[in-house]
Design a protein around this motif. Structure first.
Motif, mmCIF file in Angstrom:
data_model
loop_
_atom_site.group_PDB
_atom_site.id
_atom_site.type_symbol
_atom_site.label_atom_id
_atom_site.label_comp_id
_atom_site.label_asym_id
_atom_site.label_seq_id
_atom_site.Cartn_x
_atom_site.Cartn_y
_atom_site.Cartn_z
ATOM 1 N N ILE A 148 0.840 -1.204 0.000
ATOM 2 C CA ILE A 148 0.000 0.000 0.000
ATOM 3 C C ILE A 148 0.871 1.248 0.000
ATOM 4 O O ILE A 148 0.484 2.295 0.516
ATOM 5 C CB ILE A 148 -0.942 0.001 1.227
ATOM 6 C CG1 ILE A 148 -0.125 -0.132 2.513
ATOM 7 C CG2 ILE A 148 -1.968 -1.111 1.134
ATOM 8 C CD1 ILE A 148 -0.977 0.023 3.759
ATOM 9 N N SER A 149 2.093 1.102 -0.555
ATOM 10 C CA SER A 149 2.978 2.264 -0.582
ATOM 11 C C SER A 149 2.393 3.406 -1.390
ATOM 12 O O SER A 149 2.678 4.582 -1.134
ATOM 13 C CB SER A 149 4.337 1.859 -1.162
ATOM 14 O OG SER A 149 4.182 1.286 -2.452
ATOM 15 N N GLY A 150 1.551 3.077 -2.373
ATOM 16 C CA GLY A 150 0.930 4.153 -3.132
ATOM 17 C C GLY A 150 -0.066 4.934 -2.313
ATOM 18 O O GLY A 150 -0.321 6.119 -2.593
ATOM 19 N N ARG A 151 -0.681 4.316 -1.305
ATOM 20 C CA ARG A 151 -1.635 5.012 -0.447
ATOM 21 C C ARG A 151 -0.950 5.649 0.759
ATOM 22 O O ARG A 151 -1.340 6.716 1.207
ATOM 23 C CB ARG A 151 -2.714 4.020 0.018
ATOM 24 C CG ARG A 151 -3.610 3.539 -1.107
ATOM 25 C CD ARG A 151 -4.545 2.452 -0.610
ATOM 26 N NE ARG A 151 -5.564 2.105 -1.596
ATOM 27 C CZ ARG A 151 -5.375 1.311 -2.638
ATOM 28 N NH1 ARG A 151 -4.171 0.758 -2.798
ATOM 29 N NH2 ARG A 151 -6.356 1.064 -3.501
ATOM 30 N N ASP A 152 0.081 4.982 1.331
ATOM 31 C CA ASP A 152 0.822 5.510 2.494
ATOM 32 C C ASP A 152 2.226 5.938 2.033
ATOM 33 O O ASP A 152 3.216 5.243 2.240
ATOM 34 C CB ASP A 152 0.909 4.441 3.581
ATOM 35 C CG ASP A 152 1.605 4.964 4.836
ATOM 36 O OD1 ASP A 152 1.756 6.187 4.965
ATOM 37 O OD2 ASP A 152 2.031 4.130 5.665
ATOM 38 N N ARG A 153 2.295 7.078 1.357
ATOM 39 C CA ARG A 153 3.558 7.518 0.782
ATOM 40 C C ARG A 153 4.573 7.941 1.853
ATOM 41 O O ARG A 153 5.778 7.956 1.597
ATOM 42 C CB ARG A 153 3.323 8.674 -0.186
ATOM 43 C CG ARG A 153 2.452 8.286 -1.362
ATOM 44 C CD ARG A 153 2.311 9.425 -2.344
ATOM 45 N NE ARG A 153 1.465 9.077 -3.472
ATOM 46 C CZ ARG A 153 1.888 8.407 -4.557
ATOM 47 N NH1 ARG A 153 3.167 8.051 -4.632
ATOM 48 N NH2 ARG A 153 1.051 8.115 -5.542
ATOM 49 N N LEU A 154 4.141 8.306 3.059
ATOM 50 C CA LEU A 154 5.050 8.713 4.144
ATOM 51 C C LEU A 154 5.442 7.539 5.047
ATOM 52 O O LEU A 154 6.149 7.754 6.040
ATOM 53 C CB LEU A 154 4.400 9.815 4.988
ATOM 54 C CG LEU A 154 4.047 11.097 4.242
ATOM 55 C CD1 LEU A 154 3.383 12.104 5.184
ATOM 56 C CD2 LEU A 154 5.294 11.726 3.619
ATOM 57 N N ALA A 155 5.000 6.337 4.720
ATOM 58 C CA ALA A 155 5.338 5.145 5.498
ATOM 59 C C ALA A 155 4.969 5.308 6.962
ATOM 60 O O ALA A 155 5.703 4.908 7.866
ATOM 61 C CB ALA A 155 6.816 4.803 5.359
ATOM 62 N N LEU A 156 3.782 5.883 7.222
ATOM 63 C CA LEU A 156 3.347 6.086 8.600
ATOM 64 C C LEU A 156 3.092 4.762 9.308
ATOM 65 O O LEU A 156 3.297 4.636 10.518
ATOM 66 C CB LEU A 156 2.069 6.939 8.611
ATOM 67 C CG LEU A 156 2.210 8.357 8.025
ATOM 68 C CD1 LEU A 156 0.861 9.067 8.043
ATOM 69 C CD2 LEU A 156 3.243 9.154 8.814
ATOM 70 N N ARG A 157 2.653 3.748 8.574
ATOM 71 C CA ARG A 157 2.378 2.453 9.194
ATOM 72 C C ARG A 157 3.657 1.832 9.758
ATOM 73 O O ARG A 157 3.655 1.218 10.824
ATOM 74 C CB ARG A 157 1.732 1.522 8.175
ATOM 75 C CG ARG A 157 2.624 1.186 6.985
ATOM 76 C CD ARG A 157 1.845 0.530 5.851
ATOM 77 N NE ARG A 157 2.711 0.058 4.783
ATOM 78 C CZ ARG A 157 3.268 0.847 3.867
ATOM 79 N NH1 ARG A 157 3.034 2.163 3.893
ATOM 80 N NH2 ARG A 157 4.036 0.328 2.920
ATOM 81 N N TYR A 158 4.786 2.011 9.038
ATOM 82 C CA TYR A 158 6.055 1.463 9.526
ATOM 83 C C TYR A 158 6.568 2.237 10.739
ATOM 84 O O TYR A 158 7.144 1.648 11.670
ATOM 85 C CB TYR A 158 7.104 1.485 8.411
ATOM 86 C CG TYR A 158 6.823 0.516 7.301
ATOM 87 C CD1 TYR A 158 6.443 -0.793 7.578
ATOM 88 C CD2 TYR A 158 6.913 0.910 5.978
ATOM 89 C CE1 TYR A 158 6.177 -1.687 6.550
ATOM 90 C CE2 TYR A 158 6.635 0.026 4.939
ATOM 91 C CZ TYR A 158 6.263 -1.274 5.225
ATOM 92 O OH TYR A 158 6.004 -2.155 4.218
ATOM 93 N N ALA A 159 6.371 3.539 10.741
ATOM 94 C CA ALA A 159 6.794 4.345 11.892
ATOM 95 C C ALA A 159 6.021 3.942 13.138
ATOM 96 O O ALA A 159 6.585 3.799 14.240
ATOM 97 C CB ALA A 159 6.606 5.830 11.591
ATOM 98 N N ALA A 160 4.703 3.730 12.988
ATOM 99 C CA ALA A 160 3.894 3.324 14.145
ATOM 100 C C ALA A 160 4.293 1.937 14.620
ATOM 101 O O ALA A 160 4.376 1.672 15.837
ATOM 102 C CB ALA A 160 2.409 3.359 13.774
ATOM 103 N N LEU A 161 4.549 1.017 13.672
ATOM 104 C CA LEU A 161 4.945 -0.338 14.061
ATOM 105 C C LEU A 161 6.301 -0.321 14.783
ATOM 106 O O LEU A 161 6.487 -1.023 15.793
ATOM 107 C CB LEU A 161 5.023 -1.224 12.812
ATOM 108 C CG LEU A 161 5.456 -2.678 13.046
ATOM 109 C CD1 LEU A 161 4.473 -3.385 13.964
ATOM 110 C CD2 LEU A 161 5.582 -3.408 11.716
ATOM 111 N N THR A 162 7.250 0.478 14.297
ATOM 112 C CA THR A 162 8.561 0.577 14.951
ATOM 113 C C THR A 162 8.426 1.124 16.364
ATOM 114 O O THR A 162 9.043 0.631 17.315
ATOM 115 C CB THR A 162 9.502 1.460 14.123
ATOM 116 O OG1 THR A 162 9.620 0.922 12.806
ATOM 117 C CG2 THR A 162 10.882 1.543 14.757
ATOM 118 N N ALA A 163 7.606 2.157 16.531
ATOM 119 C CA ALA A 163 7.406 2.732 17.862
ATOM 120 C C ALA A 163 6.784 1.713 18.809
ATOM 121 O O ALA A 163 7.153 1.626 19.995
ATOM 122 C CB ALA A 163 6.536 3.983 17.762
#
Length: 856
Positions: A148-163
């Protein structure tokens, strides 16, 4: 678009599981694309709460987050529900069919449009359907596309998962259930608890103690131990009382308490899991250091002072300090003036093993030969400091500061003048006069002209520094002293013949001491001198034997090779016999060693040359050409000096008045003013003051012609070494041509450069010619019954038996073979301790060296 008719029932049953898995993948794909903002917001919120956002955030920010997070979750959930569509079975079949070549599932649902009445056409259609049915049977479930990189271009899902992952590792999920709204009190904790640690100072090396798991009773802790307590529960539920910190009152209440254990006492914790310990604080004792024997001196002048230094937790640093014992100095000659102020001489001490391992024995091994106080009375104090800063030192002891001893009278005189220069500025003119006097008649005194020139340069530098009656500056005196030390070393160590003379003197002195029944300590010292002199002689042989054709060795493969390690074994045997009191047998072995070293001289020079006849004559001719080129280069240099100030340098007196001696008065060089035999001839010394550029060019041309005739006689020299020799001599001839042209043009600096190049190429050619002749000799061996040295083995070796400069050579047998392995082990241990005492080495390396010397 609906198919014309459904799939056959048997095929549908066969593909049911694959269609179900593909449909589940479509569900996961659509859930991910529709609801990824939901779990992104949830993970980020949980991570913030686990890291204590509710505890440190301002009230306004907390209320804003409390409103924004539910609102964002609601909007994201509504958006996901609106976008989500449950996939149908036909969509799953279409997804599965798209991954198969030829779309067989769609083909199986089609109906024949034309020719259905023609038997042949129908037969062809049925064959096609059978092929598609077979291809449909190979279908595999289609995995979902969760990108879903086309929908989440800022990679917010990965930042939340890392946190969230970091919160699981370093945060506390218990805080999530402990969230209270601002202004509302939290519910009281049901039970109180505590935990604590006792951390001794790092320098003690003691492990920490977890108090919560320690039973009550007696407890021993090092002084300065840090005790940390964490109290959980209502305030006042747990009480702590201690008398270790010396505050005289119970420790203050709170959820965290820290104090240092400075005195013995009690530590009590009451209210939950009550514990009481009777703590004994072990004080950090100061270090102790003492001398373990008299100071010794090795043959090379290195001091050796054994000592013992102990501390309960290890020595952090130590040093030895030497101060001049002026009252004990024999104040005569150059030592009569008051000495210039000198800072104390200090060396770092090697660190003994840590703690109680071993008896703290160590050995200081340093070389102070170049210090102005070398071989003079000094006061020595050894001091050590532990990690806590406590110090200890020995009483001042009067000793003679060990230094290198010079046996050559000329070298000893130069070293004495060097000492006088560094002793006081009042000795400048006196030292200058004595140095001029000892170098006034250099013929037969200096073995090398280069050594004489270095001494004359130092004399002129000292004369310039003291011009006008002023005293030389401290920096100038240090620079001159360094030059004089180099000159003295070259005179003392000198060439192979000088080293041989020192070795013979050492043999004679040791033999005389054995015959006269000298003291064992004196015999051991003389034996050390013999070892050093023999090692110097062997190093000179190894250094001069291979590169210099004038002093090469016979390398006949049938000759018996004698290596430096074999000589060392012979001296070890002599040492063992003397230690056992077998002086007569030791005397016989010493005479055998002397005869063996005498026989080595037979293989040197022209008498022992393995190549006689045409090869030997060609080598001698090239030597003569080399000597002539060196002499011509010296005369060219003198001519250049005359062009710039009649042989004077800036601030230096004329050679005619400097001790009544000119640069022409070199050892082995005839005086041009007296008409030397080599004047005006190739290879002669020439006249430094009466030749012009054309005369020098004529001599250069004669040398070049002489080299041309010699090159013609080397045309049959075999092998690659012969080719390399001819190539080097060709380069030398070209350099001579260029030097001749520069001389005719009056370019003396350029001529000197070309002459230096010609000299180097001549030497290279002689070395390669010597190798070629030696290889020829190996191919045609002759047994002359001589004893030779193998230059590859006659090299100095380190304590591990490896050749110097090659840390990968040697297999260790040189260390364990022979009767005196303990001496070699001591030498290796001394070297390790010396390196461990050098404070500029990395801490990891010094710790490793400490472990090597530890008995554990």
């Amino acid at each position: 678009m609906k198919p014309d008719h459904p799939l056959p029932e048997d095929l549908r049953r066969a593909l049911a599981l694959r269609l179900a898995l593909t449909r589940a993948g479509l569900v996961a794909e659509r859930i991910t694309r529709c609801f990824w903002p939901v779990w992104t917001i949830l993970l980020a919120s949980l991570a913030a709460l686990a890291f204590g956002f509710q505890d440190w955030a301002p009230v306004e920010l907390f209320w804003l987050a409390l409103l924004a997070v539910p609102t964002g979750l609601a909007l994201a959930l509504v958006r996901g529900i609106r976008l989500f569509r449950w996939p149908s079975g036909d969509e799953a079949m279409q997804r599965l069919d798209e991954r198969l070549p030829g779309r067989p599932l769609a083909t199986l649902t089609d109906r024949q449009a034309l020719g259905d009445t023609d038997p042949q056409s129908r037969s062809l259609w049925q064959a096609h359907l059978a092929r598609m049915r077979e291809r449909a049977g190979t279908a595999r479930p289609v995995p979902p596309d969760l990108r879903i990189s086309g929908r989440d271009r800022l990679a917010l899902r990965y930042a939340a998962l890392t946190a969230f992952v970091l919160a699981l590792l370093f945060g506390s999920l218990a805080r999530i259930g402990d969230v209270t709204l601002p202004g509302h009190a939290r519910a009281p904790v049901a039970a109180a608890s505590w935990e604590g640690w006792a951390e001794p100072p790092a320098y003690t090396g003691k492990p920490g103690v977890y108090l919560s798991s320690l039973a009550p009773g007696a407890l021993s802790l090092p002084e300065g131990t840090k005790i940390t307590l964490r109290l959980y529960g209502p305030e006042g539920a747990i009480a702590v009382e201690e008398s270790l910190s010396g505050n005289g009152a119970p420790a203050a209440r709170g959820d965290r308490q820290e104090f240092l254990a400075r005195q013995s006492g009690q530590l009590s914790i009451s209210g939950a899991n009550d514990r009481t310990w009777s703590v004994t604080v072990v004080p950090d004792a100061p270090p102790h250091i003492a001398l373990a024997g008299p100071m010794g001196r090795k043959a090379d002048g290195t001091m050796q002072q054994p000592f013992r230094a102990t501390d309960d937790y290890g020595i952090a640093h130590g040093q030895v300090t030497f101060t001049l014992d002026l009252a004990a100095v024999d104040r005569r000659y150059g030592l009569a003036p008051a000495p210039d102020p000198q800072p104390p001489l200090t060396f770092d001490l090697p660190r003994p093993p840590r703690g109680g391992r071993g008896d703290g024995a160590a050995l200081l091994a340093e070389d102070a030969s170049q210090h102005p106080w070398a071989n003079l009375p000094v006061r020595m104090v050894l001091s050590v400091t532990d990690a806590r800063g406590q110090s200890a030192q020995t009483e001042a002891r009067s000793v003679i500061l060990p230094g290198r001893r010079f046996f050559d009278p000329l070298a000893a005189a130069i070293i004495e003048m060097r000492r006088d220069l560094l002793w006081s500025g009042a000795n400048d003119r006196r030292s200058l006069q004595i140095l001029r006097a000892v170098s006034h008649r250099p013929e037969g005194l200096f073995a090398e002209s280069g050594t004489y020139l270095m001494l004359r340069a130092a004399i002129r530098q000292l004369d310039a520094a003291t011009a006008g009656g002023q005293a030389a500056s401290a920096d100038a005196r240090k620079e001159i002293a360094a030059a004089l030390w180099t000159v003295a070393l070259r005179i003392e160590d000198g060439s192979t013949e000088d080293a041989r003379a020192r070795m013979k003197r050492a043999q004679e002195r040791l033999s005389e001491a054995i015959r006269n029944g000298a003291d064992p300590a004196e015999i051991r010292r003389l034996m050390d001198d013999l070892r050093q002199a023999t090692n110097d002689y062997m190093r000179n042989l190894a250094r001069n034997g291979k590169p210099d054709p004038a002093d090469r060795f016979a390398r006949n493969q049938h000759l018996k090779n004698l290596s430096a390690s074999q000589l060392q074994d012979m001296m070890d045997e002599i040492q063992r016999l003397m230690d056992e009191g077998k002086m007569d047998e030791a005397q016989r072995r010493l005479e055998q060693l002397s005869q063996l070293m005498d026989n080595l001289k037979v293989t040197q020079g022209g008498q022992g040359d393995a190549q006689d006849g045409a090869g030997g004559q060609a080598m001698r001719d090239l030597r003569e050409t080399l000597n002539g080129q060196q002499s011509l280069s010296d005369d060219t240099f003198r001519q250049q000096q005359q062009q710039f100030g009649q042989g004077r340098s800036l601030g230096q007196p004329n050679d005619q008045t400097d001790g009544g001696q000119t640069m022409g008065d070199l050892p082995g060089q005839p005086d041009a003013r007296k008409g030397g035999p080599g004047q005006g001839k190739p290879g002669g010394s020439g006249q430094g003051t009466g030749e012009d550029g054309s005369d020098l060019a004529g001599r250069q041309q004669a040398l070049r012609d002489q080299l041309d005739s010699q090159r013609q006689r080397l045309s049959d020299l075999p092998g690659p070494d012969g080719d390399a020799a001819r190539s080097a001599l060709d380069e030398a001839g070209r350099a001579m041509d260029q030097a001749e042209k520069a001389l005719r043009d009056g370019d003396l600096p350029g001529a000197i450069d070309r002459q230096a190049q010609a000299i180097e190429q001549l030497r290279q050619g002689m070395r390669r010619m010597n190798d070629a002749l030696a290889r020829t000799e190996q191919d045609n061996p002759t047994d002359q019954g001589q004893t030779a040295i193998d230059p590859q083995n006659a090299q100095a070796r380190d304590p591990l038996g490896r050749s110097e400069g090659n840390s990968f050579e040697g297999d260790g047998h040189a260390l364990v073979d022979g009767p005196d392995v303990y001496r070699r082990a001591r030498d290796l241990l001394d070297e390790i301790r010396r390196r461990a005492s050098e404070q500029d080495r990395p801490a990891a390396e010094r710790d490793y060296l400490d472990r090597l010397t530890s008995p554990d």
